[in-house]
Scaffold this motif. Structure first.
Motif, PDB file in Angstrom:
ATOM      1  N   GLU A 177       0.837  -1.203   0.000  1.00  5.91           N
ATOM      2  CA  GLU A 177       0.000   0.000   0.000  1.00  5.91           C
ATOM      3  C   GLU A 177       0.877   1.260   0.000  1.00  5.91           C
ATOM      4  O   GLU A 177       2.036   1.226   0.403  1.00  5.91           O
ATOM      5  CB  GLU A 177      -0.961  -0.001   1.198  1.00  5.91           C
ATOM      6  N   ILE A 178       0.307   2.364  -0.471  1.00  2.20           N
ATOM      7  CA  ILE A 178       1.061   3.611  -0.552  1.00  2.20           C
ATOM      8  C   ILE A 178       0.403   4.674   0.334  1.00  2.20           C
ATOM      9  O   ILE A 178      -0.753   4.524   0.744  1.00  2.20           O
ATOM     10  CB  ILE A 178       1.166   4.132  -2.005  1.00  2.20           C
ATOM     11  N   THR A 179       1.155   5.736   0.628  1.00  9.09           N
ATOM     12  CA  THR A 179       0.628   6.884   1.367  1.00  9.09           C
ATOM     13  C   THR A 179       0.667   8.069   0.416  1.00  9.09           C
ATOM     14  O   THR A 179       1.678   8.755   0.306  1.00  9.09           O
ATOM     15  CB  THR A 179       1.504   7.169   2.618  1.00  9.09           C
ATOM     16  N   PRO A 180      -0.419   8.312  -0.328  1.00 12.69           N
ATOM     17  CA  PRO A 180      -0.405   9.398  -1.309  1.00 12.69           C
ATOM     18  C   PRO A 180      -0.145  10.765  -0.656  1.00 12.69           C
ATOM     19  O   PRO A 180      -0.618  11.027   0.444  1.00 12.69           O
ATOM     20  CB  PRO A 180      -1.812   9.353  -1.919  1.00 12.69           C
ATOM     21  N   GLN A 181       0.606  11.585  -1.350  1.00 21.74           N
ATOM     22  CA  GLN A 181       0.889  12.940  -0.874  1.00 21.74           C
ATOM     23  C   GLN A 181      -0.019  13.978  -1.529  1.00 21.74           C
ATOM     24  O   GLN A 181       0.065  15.163  -1.231  1.00 21.74           O
ATOM     25  CB  GLN A 181       2.369  13.278  -1.106  1.00 21.74           C
ATOM     26  N   SER A 182      -0.859  13.523  -2.445  1.00 23.23           N
ATOM     27  CA  SER A 182      -1.888  14.399  -3.018  1.00 23.23           C
ATOM     28  C   SER A 182      -2.965  13.516  -3.633  1.00 23.23           C
ATOM     29  O   SER A 182      -2.736  12.332  -3.920  1.00 23.23           O
ATOM     30  CB  SER A 182      -1.300  15.315  -4.098  1.00 23.23           C
ATOM     31  N   GLY A 183      -4.122  14.114  -3.877  1.00 25.78           N
ATOM     32  CA  GLY A 183      -5.245  13.365  -4.442  1.00 25.78           C
ATOM     33  C   GLY A 183      -4.950  12.801  -5.819  1.00 25.78           C
ATOM     34  O   GLY A 183      -5.476  11.755  -6.209  1.00 25.78           O
ATOM     35  N   ALA A 184      -4.084  13.482  -6.572  1.00 24.64           N
ATOM     36  CA  ALA A 184      -3.755  13.036  -7.932  1.00 24.64           C
ATOM     37  C   ALA A 184      -3.136  11.641  -7.941  1.00 24.64           C
ATOM     38  O   ALA A 184      -3.243  10.917  -8.932  1.00 24.64           O
ATOM     39  CB  ALA A 184      -2.798  14.030  -8.586  1.00 24.64           C
ATOM     40  N   GLU A 185      -2.527  11.265  -6.823  1.00 27.93           N
ATOM     41  CA  GLU A 185      -1.844   9.961  -6.788  1.00 27.93           C
ATOM     42  C   GLU A 185      -2.817   8.785  -6.877  1.00 27.93           C
ATOM     43  O   GLU A 185      -2.442   7.708  -7.315  1.00 27.93           O
ATOM     44  CB  GLU A 185      -0.949   9.858  -5.545  1.00 27.93           C
ATOM     45  N   GLN A 186      -4.072   8.992  -6.476  1.00 29.98           N
ATOM     46  CA  GLN A 186      -5.058   7.916  -6.633  1.00 29.98           C
ATOM     47  C   GLN A 186      -5.300   7.657  -8.120  1.00 29.98           C
ATOM     48  O   GLN A 186      -5.278   6.512  -8.572  1.00 29.98           O
ATOM     49  CB  GLN A 186      -6.376   8.261  -5.938  1.00 29.98           C
ATOM     50  N   SER A 187      -5.495   8.735  -8.890  1.00 32.56           N
ATOM     51  CA  SER A 187      -5.701   8.590 -10.338  1.00 32.56           C
ATOM     52  C   SER A 187      -4.480   7.978 -11.002  1.00 32.56           C
ATOM     53  O   SER A 187      -4.595   7.125 -11.885  1.00 32.56           O
ATOM     54  CB  SER A 187      -5.976   9.962 -10.968  1.00 32.56           C
ATOM     55  N   MET A 188      -3.287   8.417 -10.569  1.00 38.98           N
ATOM     56  CA  MET A 188      -2.047   7.884 -11.148  1.00 38.98           C
ATOM     57  C   MET A 188      -1.934   6.380 -10.893  1.00 38.98           C
ATOM     58  O   MET A 188      -1.534   5.615 -11.774  1.00 38.98           O
ATOM     59  CB  MET A 188      -0.836   8.631 -10.576  1.00 38.98           C
ATOM     60  N   ALA A 189      -2.326   5.966  -9.688  1.00 36.63           N
ATOM     61  CA  ALA A 189      -2.268   4.537  -9.349  1.00 36.63           C
ATOM     62  C   ALA A 189      -3.234   3.745 -10.229  1.00 36.63           C
ATOM     63  O   ALA A 189      -2.941   2.615 -10.650  1.00 36.63           O
ATOM     64  CB  ALA A 189      -2.602   4.344  -7.872  1.00 36.63           C
ATOM     65  N   ILE A 190      -4.394   4.358 -10.538  1.00 42.51           N
ATOM     66  CA  ILE A 190      -5.375   3.690 -11.411  1.00 42.51           C
ATOM     67  C   ILE A 190      -4.825   3.579 -12.831  1.00 42.51           C
ATOM     68  O   ILE A 190      -4.897   2.503 -13.460  1.00 42.51           O
ATOM     69  CB  ILE A 190      -6.725   4.449 -11.378  1.00 42.51           C
ATOM     70  N   PHE A 191      -4.229   4.656 -13.354  1.00 40.16           N
ATOM     71  CA  PHE A 191      -3.630   4.612 -14.700  1.00 40.16           C
ATOM     72  C   PHE A 191      -2.555   3.528 -14.789  1.00 40.16           C
ATOM     73  O   PHE A 191      -2.460   2.803 -15.782  1.00 40.16           O
ATOM     74  CB  PHE A 191      -3.015   5.970 -15.073  1.00 40.16           C
ATOM     75  N   LYS A 192      -1.777   3.429 -13.725  1.00 42.10           N
ATOM     76  CA  LYS A 192      -0.703   2.424 -13.689  1.00 42.10           C
ATOM     77  C   LYS A 192      -1.285   1.025 -13.797  1.00 42.10           C
ATOM     78  O   LYS A 192      -0.782   0.173 -14.522  1.00 42.10           O
ATOM     79  CB  LYS A 192       0.066   2.600 -12.373  1.00 42.10           C
ATOM     80  N   LYS A 193      -2.364   0.786 -13.071  1.00 42.44           N
ATOM     81  CA  LYS A 193      -3.055  -0.511 -13.120  1.00 42.44           C
ATOM     82  C   LYS A 193      -3.562  -0.780 -14.538  1.00 42.44           C
ATOM     83  O   LYS A 193      -3.469  -1.900 -15.042  1.00 42.44           O
ATOM     84  CB  LYS A 193      -4.271  -0.500 -12.158  1.00 42.44           C
ATOM     85  N   LEU A 194      -4.156   0.250 -15.163  1.00 43.59           N
ATOM     86  CA  LEU A 194      -4.684   0.082 -16.524  1.00 43.59           C
ATOM     87  C   LEU A 194      -3.584  -0.278 -17.502  1.00 43.59           C
ATOM     88  O   LEU A 194      -3.757  -1.154 -18.353  1.00 43.59           O
ATOM     89  CB  LEU A 194      -5.390   1.369 -16.981  1.00 43.59           C
ATOM     90  N   GLN A 195      -2.445   0.377 -17.380  1.00 40.27           N
ATOM     91  CA  GLN A 195      -1.321   0.081 -18.265  1.00 40.27           C
ATOM     92  C   GLN A 195      -0.774  -1.318 -18.039  1.00 40.27           C
ATOM     93  O   GLN A 195      -0.505  -2.049 -18.979  1.00 40.27           O
ATOM     94  CB  GLN A 195      -0.198   1.126 -18.073  1.00 40.27           C
ATOM     95  N   GLY A 196      -0.709  -1.669 -16.735  1.00 39.29           N
ATOM     96  CA  GLY A 196      -0.212  -3.006 -16.395  1.00 39.29           C
ATOM     97  C   GLY A 196      -1.193  -4.098 -16.788  1.00 39.29           C
ATOM     98  O   GLY A 196      -0.820  -5.223 -17.104  1.00 39.29           O
ATOM     99  N   GLY A 197      -2.509  -3.730 -16.745  1.00 34.51           N
ATOM    100  CA  GLY A 197      -3.550  -4.739 -16.988  1.00 34.51           C
ATOM    101  C   GLY A 197      -3.814  -4.928 -18.459  1.00 34.51           C
ATOM    102  O   GLY A 197      -4.522  -5.829 -18.857  1.00 34.51           O
TER     103      GLY A 197
END
Length: 299
Positions: free
Chosen positions: A279-299
């Motif tokens: 798990e991560i500790t996001p430092q801003s709200g944008a990091e949630q979206s970034m984590a989702i994009f990363k999943k999409l690219q990986g998936g």
């Protein structure tokens, strides 16, 4: 290295007793000029007293500089006036500790909407009012240290305190945006979740615990969090000399597609969705979206 507040000007709200008084006294002892703000009401927010004046007298008797203010943090115009008076007298405002608060505890089923609104108004809107009143001064100075007071009730919940908990988690959320917006002007914003035996909590503690949880044992964390070398965006628990850090974290999550992209799919994948490995500790709200994009690219 000794943490000093020489040549710093601090405003502490709700400083007529308890934690606020302890903060004000220690800030003054370490060289700060302190504005002691206190409406002087009972813990449900009613009534007035001269509590702030007594703390100012204590500070002056010890050789420090202080002035009192009896205004309510719920009145934005008064807070603007308070900051203007402070600047006129001492030239700036470097530290703000948002400590003023009230309790109106009842189970949610029995809670009057007015009691819900009042508690949110004092804690959350009140802290936003004072912070807004000092914000431009701190930006101009390129220096500011702000402390919000959250609570274990806001972070983790507590029976009978829906109003208080909503306000307190709101303050942690306010911190998370203000630390981003203040960064370029050297404004650091943190959250403290104190546990202390004060006027507000005296009937919640047995007598011996009341002593162990004296307000002075929270002071070291509060003063560090408004010092020159303070971190920013920290949530710090403090009580009885024990100091903790709390985090809002995000799991790696799971990408669902096809037939699995359904309520049944979420149910079937619940263990993976909530798995805290990595798990991560996001430092801003944008990091949630970034984590989702990363999943999409990986998936």
């Amino acid at each position: 290295m000794t943490i000093s507040f020489k040549d710093r000007v601090a405003i502490v709200t709700g400083a007529g007793g308890g934690l606020g008084r302890a903060y004000a006294l220690e800030l003054a002892k370490r060289g700060a000029k302190v504005v002691v703000n206190d409406l002087g009401g009972a813990r449900d927010g009613t009534g007035h007293s001269d509590a702030a004046l007594k703390v100012v007298e204590e500070i002056k008797a010890a050789g420090g500089e202080a002035m009192s203010d009896g205004g309510s943090v719920t009145e934005y115009d008064h807070m603007v006036e308070l900051v203007a008076k402070t600047r006129e007298k001492w030239g700036g405002v470097h530290v703000l500790i948002n400590n003023a608060g009230v309790l109106r505890d009842k189970s949610f089923a029995k809670m009057d909407p007015a009691d819900f609104r009042f508690v949110v108004d004092v804690h959350l809107i009140g802290s936003a009012n004072v912070t807004k009143a000092v914000w431009e001064t701190m930006r101009e100075q390129n220096y500011g240290r702000i402390l919000m007071t959250a609570s274990s009730t806001g972070l983790f919940g507590n029976f009978g305190q829906a109003n208080y908990g909503a306000a307190k988690l709101g303050l942690a959320g306010l911190t998370k945006t203000l630390y981003l917006e203040g960064a370029k002007n050297n404004i650091k914003v943190n959250t403290i979740a104190p546990v202390a035996g004060t006027r507000m909590t005296e009937d919640l503690f047995p007598p011996e615990a009341f002593q162990a949880f004296s307000p002075d044992k929270v002071v070291p964390a509060a003063l560090y969090l408004v010092s020159e070398d303070a971190p920013s965006n920290a949530i710090v628990g403090a009580g009885a000399g024990v100091f903790q850090a709390a985090y809002v974290t995000l799991t790696q999550g799971k990408l669902l597609t096809g037939d699995a992209l359904s309520p049944e799919g979420v149910a079937a994948s619940w263990a993976e969705i909530t798995d805290r490995t990595g798990e991560i500790t996001p430092q801003s709200g944008a990091e949630q979206s970034m984590a989702i994009f990363k999943k999409l690219q990986g998936g």
